[in-house]
Enzyme design. Sequence first.
Site, mmCIF file in Angstrom:
data_model
loop_
_atom_site.group_PDB
_atom_site.id
_atom_site.type_symbol
_atom_site.label_atom_id
_atom_site.label_comp_id
_atom_site.label_asym_id
_atom_site.label_seq_id
_atom_site.Cartn_x
_atom_site.Cartn_y
_atom_site.Cartn_z
ATOM 1 N N GLY A 280 -8.926 5.317 -0.707
ATOM 2 C CA GLY A 280 -9.977 5.004 -1.674
ATOM 3 C C GLY A 280 -9.651 3.834 -2.574
ATOM 4 O O GLY A 280 -10.165 3.729 -3.687
ATOM 5 N N GLY A 281 -8.781 2.936 -2.108
ATOM 6 C CA GLY A 281 -8.427 1.765 -2.907
ATOM 7 C C GLY A 281 -7.333 2.013 -3.921
ATOM 8 O O GLY A 281 -6.877 1.082 -4.590
ATOM 9 N N LYS B 10 0.818 -1.207 0.000
ATOM 10 C CA LYS B 10 0.000 0.000 0.000
ATOM 11 C C LYS B 10 0.853 1.259 0.000
ATOM 12 O O LYS B 10 1.956 1.269 0.554
ATOM 13 C CB LYS B 10 -0.916 0.031 1.230
ATOM 14 N N HIS C 73 -15.694 -5.195 4.582
ATOM 15 C CA HIS C 73 -15.269 -3.804 4.735
ATOM 16 C C HIS C 73 -16.394 -3.074 5.470
ATOM 17 O O HIS C 73 -17.452 -2.822 4.912
ATOM 18 C CB HIS C 73 -15.023 -3.181 3.354
ATOM 19 N N ARG D 264 -13.158 13.437 6.146
ATOM 20 C CA ARG D 264 -14.052 14.221 5.283
ATOM 21 C C ARG D 264 -15.418 13.557 5.268
ATOM 22 O O ARG D 264 -15.625 12.521 5.903
ATOM 23 C CB ARG D 264 -13.500 14.255 3.851
#
Length: 446
Positions: free
Chosen positions: A163-164, A157, A207, A291
């Site tokens: 956001g993937g 990662k 998820h 956010r």
Amino acid sequence: MKKILIANRGEIASRIIETCQKMQIETIAIYSDADQDLPYVKAADYSFRIGEAPVAKSYLLADDILDLAVREGADAIHPGYGFLSENSEFVKKTEQRGLVFIGPPSSVIEKMGDKVTARKTMQEAGIPVVPGSGFAIGTVDEAAVIAERIGYPVMLKASGGGGGIGMQLLESREDLEKVFVSAKTRAKAYFGNDEVFLEKYISESRHIEVQIFGDDHGHAVHLFERECSVQRRNQKVIEEAPSPSISEETRRNICGAAVKAALHVGYRNAGTVEFIMDEKEQFYFLEMNTRLQVEHRVTEMITSLDLVKWQILAADGKVLPLSQSEIRKLGHALEFRIYAEDPVRFIPSPGKLNAFTYPEHADFVLDRTYEEGNQITPFYDPLIAKAVVYGENRDKALEKASEVFENVRIEGVKSNVPLFSKIVKDDVFKSGQYNTSYLQQSKIVG
């Protein structure tokens, strides 16, 4: 607040305008050359061209946006999601110009925006995190040693990602050696930071995310969880609230952990704590989104609360409107992200939206980016609209969703509406016993 500039576009800009109109707050919209005919531009009280179609020449022009806000007498900036919404430097500049940023403090955004730092912070708070490197990895040899210790498969990662984006599943050292350098290069290009780290890949995972809110007075609450396990390319396609199959004990624990995380970092305004959950309902911290989420509407549907209004009140220094014990959930809601894309290969399908019709329903909300006659360009995420349905229970919500998709007509571009029509009738999805591999393993795709 009397006037707010919306530093965003599309459906989220329209959503913010909707609440501002109810609160009798004037709105300033910005648009690129590609977006000048979109619905939100017409809905705002004032609209101004901000630049050319590419985001780097329009919606990411922080100084130009702030200059416009000051010139037009705005009191605050609402960033929506994406673009500048999680840019801590933009928050600092906003405050330096005497404007209110409708979101969390820059210090929280900075800390939670770096995934390595976020992991360490959550560990300090006593929140479980996925086994991983716990620090940025510099070389492929170092990565290989750590991957062997964690055990394949692993996820590589980007520390600044979200956001993937910037995630890769690796099954072996050979996979790692193939992608390590390119992953760092891509992370630098996307996020301005080439740091990467490793996490254990949890198969058959769910998820689950929790909506949180904080204020300047030391309060933090949750507004329950959302299930976000229907994904393609590690990006959400369907979200629902509450989760259809976790136990009440797990619900209490995961929501409690999210509030604990919020209090630990001194969170203010709207945020989401995302978790990954294994088959035994053991959950691990994934990331904190500082956010408003794309899928906030499903939470609004089951709580009957206006999250954008809460954002504005929190940014204005007000105490949260409700305490935890006063927040209730009722019924079930699902959100479907309608994209202009091939429903089998998930490849974007830009073009002119020649026809876009949909049913009117009391328990159905459609947040549109585009309307008939608009051009869907390749410059932005190809989200046509979000379809959100509500029912007194999940079965009723699914029935309404099926009815909605039978009556949605889109012409001129391909869309994933045919896929949704299949999903809402699929036995696995209807059972609620699905995970993040659902679309990859399901026979309904194709």
